[in-house]
Design an enzyme around this catalytic site. Sequence first.
Site, PDB file in Angstrom:
ATOM      1  NE  ARG A   1    -113.033   4.093 -85.070  1.00  0.00           N
ATOM      2  CZ  ARG A   1    -111.849   4.579 -84.743  1.00  0.00           C
ATOM      3  NH1 ARG A   1    -111.000   4.945 -85.686  1.00  0.00           N
ATOM      4  NH2 ARG A   1    -111.500   4.732 -83.475  1.00  0.00           N
TER       5      ARG A   1
ATOM      6  CE1 TYR B   1    -102.174  -3.945 -80.434  1.00  0.00           C
ATOM      7  CE2 TYR B   1    -104.134  -2.861 -79.570  1.00  0.00           C
ATOM      8  CZ  TYR B   1    -102.757  -2.952 -79.659  1.00  0.00           C
ATOM      9  OH  TYR B   1    -101.969  -2.070 -78.965  1.00  0.00           O
TER      10      TYR B   1
ATOM     11  CG  ASN C   1     -95.851   1.008 -88.647  1.00  0.00           C
ATOM     12  OD1 ASN C   1     -96.101   1.457 -89.765  1.00  0.00           O
ATOM     13  ND2 ASN C   1     -96.529   1.365 -87.566  1.00  0.00           N
TER      14      ASN C   1
ATOM     15  CG  ASN D   1     -89.720  -5.766 -88.009  1.00  0.00           C
ATOM     16  OD1 ASN D   1     -90.154  -4.631 -87.810  1.00  0.00           O
ATOM     17  ND2 ASN D   1     -90.513  -6.821 -88.105  1.00  0.00           N
ATOM     18  CG  LEU D   2     -85.982  -0.592 -89.655  1.00  0.00           C
ATOM     19  CD1 LEU D   2     -84.875  -0.261 -90.664  1.00  0.00           C
ATOM     20  CD2 LEU D   2     -86.207   0.617 -88.741  1.00  0.00           C
TER      21      LEU D   2
ATOM     22  CG  ASP E   1     -89.176 -10.208 -86.965  1.00  0.00           C
ATOM     23  OD1 ASP E   1     -89.778 -10.674 -85.972  1.00  0.00           O
ATOM     24  OD2 ASP E   1     -89.750  -9.758 -87.976  1.00  0.00           O
TER      25      ASP E   1
ATOM     26  CB  SER F   1    -103.363  -1.740 -75.276  1.00  0.00           C
ATOM     27  OG  SER F   1    -104.468  -0.977 -75.689  1.00  0.00           O
TER      28      SER F   1
ATOM     29  CE  LYS G   1     -99.952  -4.723 -77.562  1.00  0.00           C
ATOM     30  NZ  LYS G   1     -98.503  -4.585 -77.556  1.00  0.00           N
TER      31      LYS G   1
END
Length: 333
Positions: free
Chosen positions: A290, A147, A34, A31-32, A57, A123, A151
């Site tokens: 972080r 996130y 990103n 879907n472009l 999409d 991931s 997954k």
Amino acid sequence: MILITGGTGFIGSHIAVACLAAGKQVVLFDNLSNSNIEIIDTLEKITHQQVSFIRGDVLDQDLLTTTMQDFGVDEVIHCAGLKSVPESVDNPLRYYLNNVQGSLCLLRAMQTCEVKTIVFSSSATVYGMPSYLPYDEAHPTNPMNPYGSTKLHVEQMLRELAQSDHSMKIMCLRYFNPVGAHESGLIGENPKGIPNNLMPYITRVAQGELPYLNIYGTDYPTKDGTGERDYIHVMDLAEGHVMALDYLKSHPGYGVVNLGTGRPYTVFDLVNTFQEISGKTIPYEIAPRRNGDLSSYFANPSLAKQIMGYETKRDLKSMCASAWSFQNQLDIQ
Ligand code: NAD
Ligand code: UD1
């Protein structure tokens, strides 16, 4: 014919090159959100082949179905997804919709078209806090953010689907830290805005776009106090998908496989290697740890070797050199 969802993204575009180099045919679906359409021309330039692309999409099940029918798709590599950890913490429902519901629509379209083979971009983040290292595929899963949870949900959905239909051929590939770029330097990782990840941050500092690198923590229990990761060259990662599809041809069922090198490198290892190959100095400042970062994690890559003869071929220098070459090409454009 292989359908690559997220095919114009960082990893999907490299997978497209690897598939075409192996003599396979691909159609890219994205879907472009990103990535950019220009990547199609670049892929054609690299591969000297025509590359089919559908803008769409993965939430659009009808478009997926017609795409599979029109192109005679019989295998799917599913890379489409959102991938920012902090964004997923701020907006978990967007991540569940895009990553979980998107995968569900894709699987339903596959069911309609009787497409049985899928390789899924999972991931190493599904493992969460290490109980032991290196992580092997039997390590408990306990994602630390939405996130990672999306997954794991998709992995579970795929496992249950394979249990219900014994003709399904499914492999979840748990990526470690993909970095680098295609050897041509024409495609690579080009995040919008200020990069979150280490390698694209380093290349932008080297190029002068950012003043210095923040090193997040020098008090970890590693050889130099900085975080350790299992960086894998994106072309090695891409070639793993071609091998996974070949393996699945004669191995129905469900499997989960790590894609990593098994060799951890620290932030300073990356900075020093990058300086060596680029001749650039990377100024840095020491910053606090972080939030959410782990000290160290890396793969036990032996299952990939055992079942499909997969081994990574490219070293850290090659990862840094190709990332730098891509950054330089970007500056020319
Ligand atoms: P990327 O953002 O460059 O590529 C993902 C592509 O999917 C983009 O081109 C985007 O436009 C597209 N996309 C997103 N949502 C979509 C939707 N609903 N429908 C159609 N297209 C959609 O990211 P990447 O680094 O190439 O990652 C590819 C996959 O690998 C992702 O699923 C990501 O979660 C997974 N992964 C990435 C890494 C990493 O470090 N890059 C690590 C582990 C896993
Ligand atoms: C991050 C994601 C992970 C994702 C991976 C993709 C988090 C918590 N995790 O992992 O889910 O799969 O990217 O590759 O976001 N570092 C710096 N300075 C920087 C950037 C990073 O010192 O500007 C350090 C980090 O502290 C870490 C290492 O570099 O020790 C690698 O960081 P990064 O590239 O962001 O990857 P991960 O943290 O492994």
